[in-house]
Design a protein around this motif. Structure first.
Motif, PDB file in Angstrom:
ATOM      1  N   PHE A 155     -15.451   2.231  -5.499  1.00 46.73           N
ATOM      2  CA  PHE A 155     -14.325   1.981  -4.775  1.00 46.73           C
ATOM      3  C   PHE A 155     -14.187   3.010  -3.655  1.00 46.73           C
ATOM      4  CE2 PHE A 155     -12.461  -0.589  -8.229  1.00 46.73           C
ATOM      5  CZ  PHE A 155     -11.728  -1.424  -7.583  1.00 46.73           C
ATOM      6  N   GLY A 156     -14.577   4.054  -3.748  1.00 45.69           N
ATOM      7  CA  GLY A 156     -14.735   5.288  -2.705  1.00 45.69           C
ATOM      8  C   GLY A 156     -15.599   4.688  -1.742  1.00 45.69           C
ATOM      9  N   LEU A 157     -16.728   4.104  -1.838  1.00 46.45           N
ATOM     10  CA  LEU A 157     -17.893   3.668  -0.985  1.00 46.45           C
ATOM     11  C   LEU A 157     -17.119   2.339  -0.257  1.00 46.45           C
ATOM     12  CD1 LEU A 157     -20.950   3.805  -2.849  1.00 46.45           C
ATOM     13  CD2 LEU A 157     -20.481   5.160  -0.945  1.00 46.45           C
ATOM     14  N   PHE A 158     -16.479   1.409  -0.964  1.00 48.72           N
ATOM     15  CA  PHE A 158     -16.200   0.193  -0.206  1.00 48.72           C
ATOM     16  C   PHE A 158     -14.737  -0.102  -0.306  1.00 48.72           C
ATOM     17  CE2 PHE A 158     -20.019  -0.186  -2.452  1.00 48.72           C
ATOM     18  CZ  PHE A 158     -21.014  -0.285  -1.151  1.00 48.72           C
ATOM     19  N   GLY A 159     -13.901   0.546  -1.040  1.00 48.14           N
ATOM     20  CA  GLY A 159     -12.238  -0.188  -1.217  1.00 48.14           C
ATOM     21  C   GLY A 159     -11.330   0.770  -0.848  1.00 48.14           C
ATOM     22  N   VAL A 160     -11.589   2.201  -0.062  1.00 52.57           N
ATOM     23  CA  VAL A 160     -10.594   3.058   0.120  1.00 52.57           C
ATOM     24  C   VAL A 160      -9.646   2.500   1.242  1.00 52.57           C
ATOM     25  CG1 VAL A 160      -9.979   5.308   0.896  1.00 52.57           C
ATOM     26  CG2 VAL A 160     -11.697   4.996  -0.715  1.00 52.57           C
ATOM     27  N   ARG A 161     -10.340   1.925   2.318  1.00 54.63           N
ATOM     28  CA  ARG A 161      -9.269   1.742   3.323  1.00 54.63           C
ATOM     29  C   ARG A 161      -8.308   0.713   2.981  1.00 54.63           C
ATOM     30  NH1 ARG A 161     -10.054   4.182   8.485  1.00 54.63           N
ATOM     31  NH2 ARG A 161     -11.949   5.434   8.476  1.00 54.63           N
ATOM     32  N   PRO A 162      -8.877  -0.632   2.477  1.00 56.04           N
ATOM     33  CA  PRO A 162      -7.876  -1.609   2.431  1.00 56.04           C
ATOM     34  C   PRO A 162      -7.053  -1.141   1.341  1.00 56.04           C
ATOM     35  CG  PRO A 162     -10.232  -2.220   1.727  1.00 56.04           C
ATOM     36  CD  PRO A 162     -10.381  -1.026   2.246  1.00 56.04           C
ATOM     37  N   LEU A 163      -7.218  -0.385   0.368  1.00 50.23           N
ATOM     38  CA  LEU A 163      -6.264  -0.034  -0.573  1.00 50.23           C
ATOM     39  C   LEU A 163      -5.124   0.758  -0.212  1.00 50.23           C
ATOM     40  CD1 LEU A 163      -8.343   0.435  -3.906  1.00 50.23           C
ATOM     41  CD2 LEU A 163      -6.930  -1.345  -3.423  1.00 50.23           C
ATOM     42  N   LEU A 164      -5.510   1.591   0.878  1.00 55.55           N
ATOM     43  CA  LEU A 164      -4.429   2.411   1.325  1.00 55.55           C
ATOM     44  C   LEU A 164      -3.463   1.705   2.169  1.00 55.55           C
ATOM     45  CD1 LEU A 164      -6.400   5.410   2.617  1.00 55.55           C
ATOM     46  CD2 LEU A 164      -4.963   5.355   0.977  1.00 55.55           C
ATOM     47  N   HIS A 165      -3.541   0.172   2.306  1.00 58.59           N
ATOM     48  CA  HIS A 165      -2.487  -0.388   3.119  1.00 58.59           C
ATOM     49  C   HIS A 165      -1.278  -0.393   1.998  1.00 58.59           C
ATOM     50  CE1 HIS A 165      -4.784  -1.512   6.722  1.00 58.59           C
ATOM     51  NE2 HIS A 165      -5.556  -1.775   6.248  1.00 58.59           N
ATOM     52  N   ILE A 166      -1.457  -0.099   0.934  1.00 63.14           N
ATOM     53  CA  ILE A 166      -0.363  -0.538  -0.138  1.00 63.14           C
ATOM     54  C   ILE A 166       0.650   0.813   0.125  1.00 63.14           C
ATOM     55  CG2 ILE A 166      -1.177   1.141  -1.939  1.00 63.14           C
ATOM     56  CD1 ILE A 166      -0.130  -1.386  -3.634  1.00 63.14           C
ATOM     57  N   LEU A 167       0.105   1.890   0.949  1.00 68.88           N
ATOM     58  CA  LEU A 167       1.235   2.874   1.196  1.00 68.88           C
ATOM     59  C   LEU A 167       1.965   2.554   2.178  1.00 68.88           C
ATOM     60  CD1 LEU A 167      -0.874   6.010   0.881  1.00 68.88           C
ATOM     61  CD2 LEU A 167       1.215   5.481  -0.517  1.00 68.88           C
ATOM     62  N   LYS A 168       1.747   1.332   3.051  1.00 67.43           N
ATOM     63  CA  LYS A 168       2.641   0.890   4.119  1.00 67.43           C
ATOM     64  C   LYS A 168       3.690   0.099   3.621  1.00 67.43           C
ATOM     65  CE  LYS A 168      -1.007   1.680   7.497  1.00 67.43           C
ATOM     66  NZ  LYS A 168      -2.063   0.948   8.481  1.00 67.43           N
ATOM     67  N   VAL A 169       3.406  -0.491   2.563  1.00 68.83           N
ATOM     68  CA  VAL A 169       4.518  -1.282   1.954  1.00 68.83           C
ATOM     69  C   VAL A 169       5.773  -0.589   1.693  1.00 68.83           C
ATOM     70  CG1 VAL A 169       5.312  -3.031  -0.291  1.00 68.83           C
ATOM     71  CG2 VAL A 169       2.954  -2.729   0.563  1.00 68.83           C
ATOM     72  N   ARG A 170       6.953  -0.908   2.069  1.00 66.13           N
ATOM     73  CA  ARG A 170       8.214  -0.389   1.859  1.00 66.13           C
ATOM     74  C   ARG A 170       8.684  -0.156   0.502  1.00 66.13           C
ATOM     75  NH1 ARG A 170      10.336   0.016   7.247  1.00 66.13           N
ATOM     76  NH2 ARG A 170      11.550   1.756   6.251  1.00 66.13           N
ATOM     77  N   ARG A 171       9.187   0.992  -0.075  1.00 63.11           N
ATOM     78  CA  ARG A 171       9.571   1.373  -1.260  1.00 63.11           C
ATOM     79  C   ARG A 171      10.854   0.175  -1.681  1.00 63.11           C
ATOM     80  NH1 ARG A 171      13.531   6.306  -0.403  1.00 63.11           N
ATOM     81  NH2 ARG A 171      14.733   5.558   1.061  1.00 63.11           N
ATOM     82  N   ALA A 172      11.494  -0.214  -0.891  1.00 69.71           N
ATOM     83  CA  ALA A 172      12.528  -1.415  -1.294  1.00 69.71           C
ATOM     84  C   ALA A 172      11.712  -2.467  -1.698  1.00 69.71           C
ATOM     85  CB  ALA A 172      13.359  -1.685  -0.016  1.00 69.71           C
ATOM     86  N   ILE A 173      10.569  -2.903  -1.307  1.00 70.47           N
ATOM     87  CA  ILE A 173       9.922  -4.139  -1.614  1.00 70.47           C
ATOM     88  C   ILE A 173       9.202  -3.713  -2.937  1.00 70.47           C
ATOM     89  CG2 ILE A 173       8.034  -5.797  -1.099  1.00 70.47           C
ATOM     90  CD1 ILE A 173       8.921  -5.410   1.677  1.00 70.47           C
ATOM     91  N   LEU A 174       8.481  -2.665  -3.057  1.00 71.76           N
ATOM     92  CA  LEU A 174       7.324  -2.150  -4.117  1.00 71.76           C
ATOM     93  C   LEU A 174       8.135  -2.135  -5.259  1.00 71.76           C
ATOM     94  CD1 LEU A 174       4.486  -1.731  -3.690  1.00 71.76           C
ATOM     95  CD2 LEU A 174       4.710   0.454  -3.570  1.00 71.76           C
ATOM     96  N   MET A 175       9.247  -1.068  -5.244  1.00 73.01           N
ATOM     97  CA  MET A 175       9.781  -0.703  -6.661  1.00 73.01           C
ATOM     98  C   MET A 175      10.439  -1.837  -7.504  1.00 73.01           C
ATOM     99  SD  MET A 175       8.848   2.459  -6.984  1.00 73.01           S
ATOM    100  CE  MET A 175       7.602   2.990  -5.890  1.00 73.01           C
ATOM    101  N   PRO A 176      11.199  -2.744  -6.924  1.00 70.56           N
ATOM    102  CA  PRO A 176      11.627  -3.760  -7.947  1.00 70.56           C
ATOM    103  C   PRO A 176      10.572  -4.413  -8.238  1.00 70.56           C
ATOM    104  CG  PRO A 176      12.603  -3.859  -5.752  1.00 70.56           C
ATOM    105  CD  PRO A 176      11.539  -2.579  -5.521  1.00 70.56           C
ATOM    106  N   ILE A 177       9.093  -4.714  -7.809  1.00 72.89           N
ATOM    107  CA  ILE A 177       8.151  -5.330  -8.757  1.00 72.89           C
ATOM    108  C   ILE A 177       7.797  -4.280  -9.567  1.00 72.89           C
ATOM    109  CG2 ILE A 177       6.015  -6.184  -8.126  1.00 72.89           C
ATOM    110  CD1 ILE A 177       6.744  -7.006  -5.248  1.00 72.89           C
ATOM    111  N   VAL A 178       7.627  -3.098  -9.291  1.00 74.59           N
ATOM    112  CA  VAL A 178       7.246  -2.319 -10.328  1.00 74.59           C
ATOM    113  C   VAL A 178       8.178  -2.213 -11.563  1.00 74.59           C
ATOM    114  CG1 VAL A 178       6.985   0.492 -10.729  1.00 74.59           C
ATOM    115  CG2 VAL A 178       6.230  -0.374  -8.853  1.00 74.59           C
TER     116      VAL A 178
END
Lengths: 188, 511
Positions: free
Chosen positions: B372-395
């Motif tokens: 994941f360090g080699l191939f997946g860091v950048r795409p996964l970091l997009h999750i940090l751009k999701v607003r907490r108002a959207i993310l937390m209800p799903i959590v």
């Protein structure tokens, strides 16, 4: 941005005189709570059935460890109380509530209401899980955006409502399908 | 020895099939995503995945959980670097130098260092796991009720002392955990304790719903109650792993690896202790102390290797003694029990192959984070751009399923909500959750050991203090608590000063 916490040498194992950041009045209230809980546990343990009718070994009575835990809780609660008293819990006036704190309290109550409403009222009472979850997720997104500090985010537009609805449906349906159909987990 | 190597080889070979590798990658993926999201911890990742993997075979399920454990801690450092918020508590030590590097436009380099450090240190921990678990399990076979009584108390006391900043509150949380574990039918006579006639409580408060509440709902509340939402720093440079820097700072990597594994062995101390202690040691040994906190590669490497190597360290006592080293390993242990594997001294006798399977799983976990360090860091970091108002209800939606799924009881959802709300307010008042978790896990063991010990000794307390191992645990536990009593602490300090003063004077005279 918040500052990074200090390294361990300045915090953990050697700092044994307590968390100085919490106001003493708050610790005093906690101490009373711990003492009350300790006393309640001790009373419940002492009055617990000792199963004498079953002729069990008296050292194995069910209330033994809970009773000891109650005593330990009372002792530590007492120490917390004395410590907060020494730090001026009774002499210091209560700290005034700031606007930020008021906003934070309001947000806490709203989030608790949303979560409890979903977990206690919406699910498990006949409404299909995906529908209950859609109502919760979409509703929460709308409510949280409405109480945002950002004026742009607060605006209730059709696009925002649609987006919340789509996210709610998608997350609920996908979750149900993955858990129930792929991993065979039962849904509430 | 040879048999051990053969079992280890067998374990590695058994994991070389596409489906198993896919499970590992899936577990690591979920772990990394949970780790990246601020506040969502490895504990929550494992708790939720325990329910998701309940129908899988034992090895596949535990593999997913271990990969998510390693992935969550690995993912957490990305948030520490880009947001200056630790993704999990264990990544707090990475904040200072990681974020400083990010502000200097070297976020990718910091992430690359974290990846390489995490990979190498997890492998170092795996070697220790393979070497020490069978040895410790052999010693643990000599443990009886007296030793387990003190070991359980020792675990809760150490956890309360080291985790957080206030030992008194840590111990109170430990006591609360021990008490909550007493609710429900007790083990000797099936007597209902503290159930108040409520049948639902007879089964006790289940660990998974309790942890999902304490780590999931409490975090949802923490995140959504904050009026301010944070923004991440943009990534500009390469995030590829930097093994050259691992070679350059090999002393730091090795030292932090040893510290991480050693702190991992202490019950309930948590991965953050490994990170902070490694960081403090690296700072003390460094020639560039002034750079620490301002973008030191040495500091970041120490923090990252310290927390990652503590993962296998935490699994060692979990497997050998049945005493978890941290909150995530407590859930891992619960998952093992759900899947029919009882960790503890008898594990080497009942399931000798399982220890080597865990070694192979942890190795695979370290490889997945490297991938994941080699191939997946950048795409996964997009999750940090999701607003907490959207993310937390799903959590919270996932938390609800997580609490419900293990036993299909609505009561568990209610317990999760109640515990989550209580945990949130306790956390706000300076109480840490790790001692509570350890108390919850060790409560039944403490109860059983105390009562069995008293039966064996016919009510005498002497054997609790006269058997050598029990005495050692008793002395450390009592000493740790007494250090909180000011006159005792002053006395200890006087003795310490006298000894060190004497040694210093002797050395000065010789010089």
């Amino acid at each position: 941005m918040s500052e990074a916490p200090p390294p361990v040498a300045e915090t953990a194992p050697h700092q044994v005189h307590g968390d100085e950041r919490m106001p003493p009045r708050s610790d005093m209230a906690d101490a009373i709570g711990w003492l009350a809980l300790g006393i309640a546990i001790l009373i419940a343990s002492v009055s617990m059935d000792r199963l004498e009718s079953q002729h069990i070994n008296p050292y194995t009575v069910p209330g033994l460890l809970p009773g000891l835990l109650g005593i330990a809780m009372m002792l530590l609660g007492g120490v917390l109380g004395v410590r907060s008293w020494e730090r001026g819990a009774l002499s210091q006036p209560p700290m005034p509530v700031t606007a930020d704190q008021r906003e934070e309290r309001r947000r806490i109550l709203i989030v608790i209401a949303l979560c409890a409403g979903y977990g206690v009222v919406l699910i498990g009472h006949g409404i299909p899980f995906w529908l209950a979850s859609t109502i919760f997720v979409s509703g929460s997104i709308i409510v949280m955006q409405r109480i945002s500090r950002d004026p742009q985010e607060r605006q209730l537009t059709l696009r925002m409502l649609l987006k919340a609805g789509v996210i709610g449906v998608a997350s609920s349906v996908i979750t149900q399908l993955v858990f129930q159909e792929v991993f065979l987990v039962r849904m509430p | 020895m040879l048999q051990g190597l053969s079992e280890l080889g067998h374990a590695y070979l058994s994991f070389l099939n596409p489906l198993t590798l896919l499970y590992g990658l899936g577990g690591a993926f979920v772990g990394i995503v949970m780790g990246i999201l601020p506040g969502l911890s490895a504990t929550l990742a494992i708790a939720l995945l325990t329910t998701l993997t309940i129908k899988l075979g034992t090895n596949d399920a535990i593999l997913v959980l271990i990969c998510s454990y390693v992935g969550a801690l690995y993912g957490g450092s990305r948030t520490a670097i880009l947001l200056n918020i630790p993704g999990t508590a264990a990544n707090a030590a990475s904040c200072a130098d990681g974020y400083a590097l990010a502000k200097q436009g070297q976020a990718g380099r910091a992430i690359g260092i974290a990846t390489s450090g995490a990979f190498v240190s997890t492998l170092f921990g795996v070697i220790c796991l393979a070497a020490f678990t069978p040895l410790l399990a052999e010693v643990a076979l000599k443990f009886g009720a007296f030793e387990f009584f003190w070991l359980a108390l020792f675990g809760v006391t150490m956890s309360g002392t080291i985790v957080g900043q206030d030992p008194l509150k840590g111990w109170l949380m430990g006591l609360l955990g021990l008490f909550v574990a007493q609710i429900g039918q007790e083990g000797l006579y099936a007597y209902n304790r503290f159930t108040f006639g409520w049948d639902e409580l007879a089964g006790g408060i289940a660990l998974i719903p309790a942890l999902v509440g304490a780590f999931g709902l409490a975090e949802v509340l923490t995140t959504l109650s904050d009026p301010v939402e944070r923004k991440m720093i943009e990534l500009r440079d390469s995030v590829l792993p930097r093994f050259r820097e691992v070679a350059q700072y090999w002393r730091t990597v090795l030292r932090s690896g040893v510290i991480g594994v050693t702190t991992g062995l202490l019950p309930g101390v948590g991965e953050d202790a490994g990170a902070w202690m490694s960081y403090a040691a690296a700072k003390a040994m460094s020639k560039e102390k002034e750079k620490f906190g301002k973008g030191s590669i040495d500091g970041l490497m120490a923090a990252e290797t310290g927390d990652m190597s503590s993962i296998p360290g935490h699994i060692i006592p979990c497997l050998a003694l049945g005493i978890p080293g941290s909150a995530p390993s407590a859930v891992l242990m619960a998952a093992m029990i759900i899947h029919g594997v009882q960790p503890g001294p008898m594990l080497m006798i009942q399931h000798p192959q399982f220890i080597y399977d865990v070694v192979a799983m942890t190795t695979l976990a370290s490889i997945t984070i490297l991938l994941f360090g080699l191939f997946g860091v950048r795409p996964l970091l997009h999750i940090l751009k999701v607003r907490r108002a959207i993310l937390m209800p799903i959590v919270f939606l996932l938390c609800t399923i997580g609490a419900f799924a293990t036993a299909s009881r609505l009561f568990d959802v209610y317990a999760m909500i109640a515990i989550g709300i209580i945990a949130f307010f306790l956390r706000k008042r300076g109480y840490e959750m790790a001692p509570l978790v350890l108390g919850l896990v060790l409560g039944p063991l403490l109860d059983k050991s105390l009562r069995r010990g008293l039966v064996l000794s016919d009510g005498s307390l002497l054997p609790f203090f006269t058997r050598p191992i029990a005495l050692a645990f008793a002395l450390v536990t009592i000493f740790t608590v007494l250090l909180y009593v000011p006159p005792f602490k002053r006395g200890v300090n006087r003795v310490k000063d006298a000894i060190f003063g004497g040694v210093r004077a002797m050395l000065a005279r010789r010089a």
